[in-house]
Structure formats: C-alpha cells, structure tokens
Design a protein around this motif. Structure first.
Motif, mmCIF file in Angstrom:
data_model
loop_
_atom_site.group_PDB
_atom_site.id
_atom_site.type_symbol
_atom_site.label_atom_id
_atom_site.label_comp_id
_atom_site.label_asym_id
_atom_site.label_seq_id
_atom_site.Cartn_x
_atom_site.Cartn_y
_atom_site.Cartn_z
ATOM 1 N N ARG A 120 1.137 -1.459 -0.269
ATOM 2 C CA ARG A 120 0.096 0.365 0.363
ATOM 3 C C ARG A 120 0.843 1.270 0.187
ATOM 4 O O ARG A 120 0.332 2.443 -0.943
ATOM 5 N N GLN A 121 1.624 1.203 0.548
ATOM 6 C CA GLN A 121 2.532 2.168 0.290
ATOM 7 C C GLN A 121 3.308 2.836 -0.133
ATOM 8 O O GLN A 121 3.162 4.404 -0.913
ATOM 9 N N VAL A 122 4.238 1.650 -1.201
ATOM 10 C CA VAL A 122 3.941 2.460 -2.321
ATOM 11 C C VAL A 122 3.789 2.615 -3.511
ATOM 12 O O VAL A 122 4.273 2.687 -4.525
ATOM 13 N N ILE A 123 2.233 1.868 -3.664
ATOM 14 C CA ILE A 123 1.160 1.992 -4.682
ATOM 15 C C ILE A 123 1.127 3.444 -4.201
ATOM 16 O O ILE A 123 0.576 4.315 -4.923
ATOM 17 N N LEU A 124 0.659 3.744 -3.475
ATOM 18 C CA LEU A 124 0.338 5.367 -2.538
ATOM 19 C C LEU A 124 1.374 6.425 -2.284
ATOM 20 O O LEU A 124 1.148 7.363 -3.939
ATOM 21 N N LEU A 125 2.429 5.809 -2.479
ATOM 22 C CA LEU A 125 4.029 6.833 -2.688
ATOM 23 C C LEU A 125 3.159 7.559 -4.858
ATOM 24 O O LEU A 125 4.080 8.681 -5.007
ATOM 25 N N LYS A 126 3.565 6.104 -5.011
ATOM 26 C CA LYS A 126 3.441 6.264 -6.677
ATOM 27 C C LYS A 126 2.362 7.264 -7.345
ATOM 28 O O LYS A 126 2.669 7.725 -8.364
ATOM 29 N N LEU A 127 1.154 6.528 -6.541
ATOM 30 C CA LEU A 127 0.142 7.765 -7.387
ATOM 31 C C LEU A 127 0.565 9.236 -7.304
ATOM 32 O O LEU A 127 -0.198 9.661 -7.629
ATOM 33 N N GLU A 128 0.822 9.045 -6.195
ATOM 34 C CA GLU A 128 1.238 10.946 -5.906
ATOM 35 C C GLU A 128 2.454 11.677 -6.761
ATOM 36 O O GLU A 128 3.104 12.412 -6.425
ATOM 37 N N ASP A 129 2.893 10.596 -7.941
ATOM 38 C CA ASP A 129 3.604 10.880 -8.534
ATOM 39 C C ASP A 129 5.091 11.290 -8.246
ATOM 40 O O ASP A 129 5.865 11.629 -9.157
#
Length: 171
Positions: free
Chosen positions: A125-134
């Motif tokens: 979840r952490q990596v995908i959320l940061l990726k979604l924040e570009d």
C-alpha cells in the motif's frame, strides 16, 4: 530576534501545509478507510509537517522530505489502530454515505480503487500510494528506506494484487 525566526518558521510551515494539503488528504485516504479517522490522520499529518519544517536540512528534496513525514505518521497511525478488523473497515467504506463534495471528487470507480488499495498489505500500500502521488522509484526508496529494485518489486506486486482485487470487485 528568536521570536522573529520562530514566526518565520511557523509561517513557512503553514505555507507548506497549505501547498501539500491536497496530497495529505489523498495520503490519509489511502491509509485510513474510516471517514472520521481519515480526517484525524490528515490533521496529524499536517501537524507533523508543520512541526518538522524547521528540521528540513536540504539533504533531499522538500517533496521527498514531506512524504517521509507523512509516511511516518501513517505508519504510526496504522500501528496504533491495527486491532480493527480489516473487513469491518471495508464494510464501513462501502456502507458510508458519500458527501456531496466527495461525490463530485470521486466516482464509483475511484471508490473501488481506494477500497482495493486499503486491502493491500501495508508494505505494498505504501509504495502504490507514493507512486500515485507521482514520486519516482528513487524518491519512494528515499521515503521508505528501500533500494530502487526493492521498490520496483513491491510496485509490481502491488499492481498484480490490485488487479486481482479489482477483478474480484467487478464480479
């Protein structure tokens, strides 16, 4: 003189919180499903960012630094509240009445994505959320203390798991 410096730091903190407020809200939504707890988490994140501005020493970009602060607050929040059954959280989101503002901002598809993201294990979840924040893989690695290759592996796993969860949600 010290009071002027403190006021300047306080003003700078307020400006940064305002600048990052929408990102803080998105991050809180990714880490917390319950509306009241999500609002509390966003406030905690904003306060932590405001307090930490004076500690920024330029060793990384301000963006990376802010996300590191947000990430740490979210992890602490999850540790404090991890006793709550995950299925109860998902059920609460699905049953929650969407406010007019939320309805304008989020479509049903985005709600399904948020539910699926909340079902991911924390490390994914952490990596995908940061990726979604570009953030790029290097920035994500700096925020989480991971190598670029480890970030890439986690992103790949997160994408596959999200695909599975979203396919299951459509049935």
């Amino acid at each position: 003189m010290a009071d002027n410096n403190r006021d300047s730091t306080s003003d700078q903190g307020e400006q940064i919180v305002q600048q990052y407020w929408s990102k803080i809200l998105r991050a809180a939504s990714g880490y917390e499903a319950r509306p009241a707890m999500r609002d509390e988490l966003a406030q905690d994140m904003a306060l932590a960012v405001w307090r930490s501005v004076s500690g920024f020493n330029g060793q990384c970009s301000l963006n990376t630094y802010i996300y590191r602060v947000i990430h740490n607050v979210a992890v602490d929040h999850i540790r404090r509240h991890s006793r709550t059954n995950e299925q109860e959280l998902v059920d609460e989101i699905e049953d929650d009445n969407i406010s007019p503002e939320s309805d304008l901002i989020h479509s049903r598809r985005q709600q399904k994505l948020i539910i699926a993201i909340n079902r991911l294990p924390l490390s994914l979840r952490q990596v995908i959320l940061l990726k979604l924040e570009d953030l790029n893989n290097t920035e994500i690695g700096e925020v989480m203390g991971l190598s670029d290759s480890n970030v890439a592996v986690r992103l790949n796993r997160a994408k596959h798991k999200l695909s599975e969860l979203l396919e299951g949600a459509e049935e």
